[in-house]
Design a protein around this motif. Structure first.
Motif, PDB file in Angstrom:
ATOM      1  N   THR A 136      -8.504  -5.557   8.431  1.00 53.59           N
ATOM      2  CA  THR A 136      -9.842  -5.139   8.854  1.00 53.59           C
ATOM      3  C   THR A 136     -10.154  -3.753   8.278  1.00 53.59           C
ATOM      4  O   THR A 136      -9.272  -2.893   8.247  1.00 53.59           O
ATOM      5  CB  THR A 136      -9.960  -5.125  10.399  1.00 53.59           C
ATOM      6  OG1 THR A 136     -11.236  -4.608  10.755  1.00 53.59           O
ATOM      7  CG2 THR A 136      -8.897  -4.272  11.070  1.00 53.59           C
ATOM      8  N   PRO A 137     -11.395  -3.557   7.831  1.00 52.14           N
ATOM      9  CA  PRO A 137     -11.772  -2.199   7.421  1.00 52.14           C
ATOM     10  C   PRO A 137     -12.139  -1.377   8.659  1.00 52.14           C
ATOM     11  O   PRO A 137     -12.243  -1.927   9.762  1.00 52.14           O
ATOM     12  CB  PRO A 137     -13.010  -2.434   6.557  1.00 52.14           C
ATOM     13  CG  PRO A 137     -13.590  -3.716   7.039  1.00 52.14           C
ATOM     14  CD  PRO A 137     -12.477  -4.518   7.644  1.00 52.14           C
ATOM     15  N   HIS A 138     -12.307  -0.074   8.480  1.00 48.27           N
ATOM     16  CA  HIS A 138     -12.688   0.800   9.593  1.00 48.27           C
ATOM     17  C   HIS A 138     -13.972   1.511   9.210  1.00 48.27           C
ATOM     18  O   HIS A 138     -14.127   1.953   8.069  1.00 48.27           O
ATOM     19  CB  HIS A 138     -11.574   1.815   9.867  1.00 48.27           C
ATOM     20  CG  HIS A 138     -10.318   1.167  10.361  1.00 48.27           C
ATOM     21  ND1 HIS A 138      -9.885   1.283  11.656  1.00 48.27           N
ATOM     22  CD2 HIS A 138      -9.427   0.353   9.743  1.00 48.27           C
ATOM     23  CE1 HIS A 138      -8.769   0.585  11.806  1.00 48.27           C
ATOM     24  NE2 HIS A 138      -8.471   0.012  10.657  1.00 48.27           N
ATOM     25  N   LEU A 139     -14.896   1.606  10.168  1.00 50.51           N
ATOM     26  CA  LEU A 139     -16.222   2.139   9.833  1.00 50.51           C
ATOM     27  C   LEU A 139     -16.244   3.657   9.718  1.00 50.51           C
ATOM     28  O   LEU A 139     -17.159   4.220   9.134  1.00 50.51           O
ATOM     29  CB  LEU A 139     -17.248   1.701  10.890  1.00 50.51           C
ATOM     30  CG  LEU A 139     -17.505   0.193  10.994  1.00 50.51           C
ATOM     31  CD1 LEU A 139     -18.429  -0.120  12.152  1.00 50.51           C
ATOM     32  CD2 LEU A 139     -18.094  -0.345   9.703  1.00 50.51           C
ATOM     33  N   THR A 140     -15.261   4.344  10.294  1.00 53.73           N
ATOM     34  CA  THR A 140     -15.326   5.810  10.265  1.00 53.73           C
ATOM     35  C   THR A 140     -14.176   6.462   9.504  1.00 53.73           C
ATOM     36  O   THR A 140     -14.137   7.673   9.388  1.00 53.73           O
ATOM     37  CB  THR A 140     -15.341   6.389  11.698  1.00 53.73           C
ATOM     38  OG1 THR A 140     -14.189   5.926  12.381  1.00 53.73           O
ATOM     39  CG2 THR A 140     -16.587   5.994  12.453  1.00 53.73           C
ATOM     40  N   GLU A 141     -13.219   5.656   9.006  1.00 56.64           N
ATOM     41  CA  GLU A 141     -12.105   6.262   8.278  1.00 56.64           C
ATOM     42  C   GLU A 141     -11.784   5.453   7.042  1.00 56.64           C
ATOM     43  O   GLU A 141     -11.949   4.236   7.034  1.00 56.64           O
ATOM     44  CB  GLU A 141     -10.842   6.297   9.162  1.00 56.64           C
ATOM     45  CG  GLU A 141     -10.879   7.389  10.198  1.00 56.64           C
ATOM     46  CD  GLU A 141      -9.619   7.396  11.039  1.00 56.64           C
ATOM     47  OE1 GLU A 141      -8.518   7.344  10.470  1.00 56.64           O
ATOM     48  OE2 GLU A 141      -9.757   7.427  12.272  1.00 56.64           O
ATOM     49  N   GLY A 142     -11.300   6.153   6.011  1.00 57.29           N
ATOM     50  CA  GLY A 142     -10.964   5.478   4.759  1.00 57.29           C
ATOM     51  C   GLY A 142      -9.627   4.786   4.855  1.00 57.29           C
ATOM     52  O   GLY A 142      -8.643   5.246   4.281  1.00 57.29           O
TER      53      GLY A 142
ATOM     54  N   ASP B  81     -10.604   5.070  -0.592  1.00 61.81           N
ATOM     55  CA  ASP B  81     -11.357   6.270  -0.983  1.00 61.81           C
ATOM     56  C   ASP B  81     -12.431   6.646   0.048  1.00 61.81           C
ATOM     57  O   ASP B  81     -13.126   7.646  -0.124  1.00 61.81           O
ATOM     58  CB  ASP B  81     -12.023   6.060  -2.357  1.00 61.81           C
ATOM     59  CG  ASP B  81     -10.991   6.036  -3.482  1.00 61.81           C
ATOM     60  OD1 ASP B  81      -9.836   6.422  -3.210  1.00 61.81           O
ATOM     61  OD2 ASP B  81     -11.333   5.623  -4.608  1.00 61.81           O
ATOM     62  N   GLY B  82     -12.603   5.849   1.101  1.00 66.28           N
ATOM     63  CA  GLY B  82     -13.600   6.175   2.131  1.00 66.28           C
ATOM     64  C   GLY B  82     -13.832   4.984   3.036  1.00 66.28           C
ATOM     65  O   GLY B  82     -13.326   3.874   2.774  1.00 66.28           O
ATOM     66  N   PRO B  83     -14.602   5.186   4.130  1.00 70.12           N
ATOM     67  CA  PRO B  83     -14.837   4.092   5.082  1.00 70.12           C
ATOM     68  C   PRO B  83     -15.491   2.877   4.420  1.00 70.12           C
ATOM     69  O   PRO B  83     -16.423   3.026   3.631  1.00 70.12           O
ATOM     70  CB  PRO B  83     -15.788   4.718   6.109  1.00 70.12           C
ATOM     71  CG  PRO B  83     -15.587   6.193   5.978  1.00 70.12           C
ATOM     72  CD  PRO B  83     -15.262   6.437   4.534  1.00 70.12           C
ATOM     73  N   GLY B  84     -14.989   1.707   4.755  1.00 68.00           N
ATOM     74  CA  GLY B  84     -15.511   0.475   4.147  1.00 68.00           C
ATOM     75  C   GLY B  84     -16.175  -0.415   5.176  1.00 68.00           C
ATOM     76  O   GLY B  84     -16.019  -0.225   6.384  1.00 68.00           O
ATOM     77  N   PHE B  85     -16.935  -1.389   4.705  1.00 69.30           N
ATOM     78  CA  PHE B  85     -17.654  -2.279   5.613  1.00 69.30           C
ATOM     79  C   PHE B  85     -17.176  -3.729   5.498  1.00 69.30           C
ATOM     80  O   PHE B  85     -17.089  -4.424   6.490  1.00 69.30           O
ATOM     81  CB  PHE B  85     -19.152  -2.216   5.278  1.00 69.30           C
ATOM     82  CG  PHE B  85     -20.032  -2.016   6.466  1.00 69.30           C
ATOM     83  CD1 PHE B  85     -20.519  -0.765   6.786  1.00 69.30           C
ATOM     84  CD2 PHE B  85     -20.383  -3.086   7.274  1.00 69.30           C
ATOM     85  CE1 PHE B  85     -21.331  -0.574   7.886  1.00 69.30           C
ATOM     86  CE2 PHE B  85     -21.199  -2.909   8.388  1.00 69.30           C
ATOM     87  CZ  PHE B  85     -21.674  -1.646   8.691  1.00 69.30           C
TER      88      PHE B  85
END
Ligand code: DHE
Length: 513
Positions: free
Chosen positions: A378-384, A403-407
């Protein structure tokens, strides 16, 4: 003395009344957005629909209008103070819970009266059609998944959100907008069938395993609407209330195909509901089960038959969730908390806790096989970072730094890679390609530096990966999924999600719900 004169003259000035946002709204906005603010030809103007659009951003939009829509610029008609007043008015909560019953829903139903084709009206493989939701000008493009030719481009309701849902045979598709409109489209005929407004502010939709029913999860009002997929008539509107009678929004609804149920998470009360979509009352042939305070499983409040409901208590309300491929376990998160939970749907209680900090976006989680184990990511909305979890013992296998938060995440059974986007932050627009076995990033694509690039979908055979340049003058980029070589760019208006008929109807490993 002079001071007194100045003060006196100021007091003597006629008081300038502050602009009345509600009156300006009725005068200037209601003809398109409705006096109720529920929307008409324009979208609903209520806080639930406007979400982060408020303050200066909203005032700018009212002053300048919205390109590619009918929203005019009001800078020449209204003063800055008037615009600020109306902007404040439309983000103010509605005074009372709106009424949107079966009768109101039925009154919005519009069928086009089209003539359905008896076979696909195109030569392309109907199972390899990919729909592209273009949120820039509220259209969907129907792509031939082999030639990438656009077979049709049709208008959708304003602000489509979430994945469209296909009928089990892949012929029809149902699309939902945040304003609660549900549109039915016939892919064979390349024609809209009709639309109906099932809620005033909706989250997502789910199709029953037999293809007969479509559930619409609503925030406003606090209901679940069930439509007949055949003709979009309303079958049932359920008021959503927790055990104690507390009304709740529905965070999301999904189909659990093997269980022949809809599963919904309630946003405001710690309960999950499972609703049977077969005449026998779903998977409860042994009786409805529920785990009591002592952890004992007991049969309670047995409901049977179509749409029979079962409540499952959880420790905190869940606002995003995901399932194991056999749909026995539900993995949920409360975004405010730092943990996730695993709820076993057979016994009806939580069986494990997961360490999931950084607002995991479980709605776009995916699963695959790794070393004989099923894993989920799962990606995280506030952390890379991406969390990869072993679904046999619910341990965290790895946290992959991105490299940054993903969706969004996507893969396909015939590719060894997961494609993950970076949606926000300085590196937005990077696409990481991750090896499903080593869990290492093997390549990072930067196809349009500085622009938002997100959401991947594969063709039916997994040979090509389609990625969106998520901008008004955007494009869908077609990549060779093995070599990562760019094959072509198809210009599109802010393309968002893409959905391949085959991958969706077969629940292809690597696609989200
Ligand atoms: Fe989504 C899917 C919730 C914001 C684009 N999003 C979903 C789903 C849920 C969800 C529950 C799964 C529904 C389904 O497919 O049946 N989304 C949320 C949120 O809670 C959140 C964070 C805040 C909100 O206000 O809703 C949120 N989502 C967004 C966006 O800002 C995005 C990027 C742009 C937009 O359209 O609003 C966005 N969400 C999407 C897309 C999908 C989605 C494109 C479908 C993904 C897929 O591949 O299936």
């Amino acid at each position: 003395m002079i001071r007194h004169i100045v003060l006196f003259s100021l007091l003597a000035l006629p008081a300038v009344a502050a602009p009345d946002g509600a009156a300006i709204y009725v005068d200037q906005c209601a003809s398109c957005h409705a006096e109720t603010r529920f929307g008409g030809t324009g979208p609903a103007l209520i806080p639930e629909s406007l979400r982060q659009l408020k303050g200066k951003k909203l005032e700018d939009l009212i002053a300048k209008g919205r390109t590619a829509t009918q929203m005019p610029a009001f800078a020449a008609t209204l003063s800055a103070a008037d615009i600020a007043a109306v902007a404040t008015y439309v983000v103010s909560p509605l005074a009372t819970q709106p009424v949107w019953t079966e009768a109101e829903i039925a009154a919005t139903r519009e069928m086009t009266g089209y003539h359905p084709a008896t076979a696909p009206t195109f030569t392309a493989d109907p199972m390899n059609i990919t729909l592209v939701v273009e949120t820039g000008d509220h259209h969907v493009s129907v792509l031939d998944g082999d030639s990438f030719a656009v077979l049709d481009r049709f208008a959708t309701p304003f602000a489509v959100h979430g994945g469209p849902k296909f009928s089990p045979d892949g012929r029809f598709v149902f699309i939902m907008s945040r304003d609660g409109w549900v549109q039915k489209y016939d892919i064979w005929s390349l024609k809209e069938v009709g639309r109906v407004r099932a809620g005033l502010n909706s989250r997502n939709i789910a199709m029953s395993a037999d293809g007969k029913w479509l559930a619409v999860a609503n925030y406003l009002p606090n209901t679940l609407t069930i439509l007949s997929t055949d003709d979009l008539t309303v079958k049932k509107v359920s008021e959503i209330e927790g055990r104690g009678g507390t009304p709740s929004r529905v965070a999301a609804v999904y189909q659990a195909p093997q269980r022949e149920t809809f599963v919904l998470a309630l946003k405001d009360v710690p309960e999950i509901w499972e609703i049977a979509t077969n005449e026998d009352g779903g998977p409860y042939s042994e009786g409805l089960v529920h785990s009591n305070e002592n952890g004992m499983v007991e049969a309670v409040g047995i409901e049977r038959g179509l749409f029979a409901r079962r409540r499952i208590d959880v420790s905190a309300p869940l606002d995003d969730f995901f399932f194991s491929p056999d749909y026995r376990n539900l993995i949920g998160t409360n975004r405010a908390a730092e943990t996730g939970v695993v709820v076993n749907l057979d016994v009806g209680r939580e069986i494990a806790e997961l360490p999931l900090p950084g607002m995991p976006h479980l709605g776009s989680g995916i699963t695959w096989d790794r070393g004989g184990h099923k894993v989920m990511a799962t990606p995280h909305l506030t952390e890379g970072l991406l969390s990869v979890i072993d679904m046999t013992d619910w341990s965290l296998i790895k946290t992959i730094k991105t490299d940054g938060p993903g969706f969004f995440l996507r893969s396909h059974a015939s590719t060894p890679y997961v494609w993950a986007d970076v949606f926000t932050g300085e590196s937005k627009g990077h696409i990481h390609i991750i090896d499903k076995q080593t869990l290492e990033i093997v390549q990072t694509l930067i196809p349009a530096p500085g622009k938002t690039v997100a959401h991947t979908e594969f063709t039916r055979d997994g040979k090509y990966a389609l990625v969106s340049i998520w901008e008004m003058d955007g494009a869908v980029i077609v990549y060779d999924a093995a070599t990562f070589e760019e094959i072509k760019r198809l210009p599109m208006s802010k393309p968002a999600g893409k959905y391949n008929v085959w991958n969706k109807i077969t629940f292809e490993d690597g696609t989200s719900h």
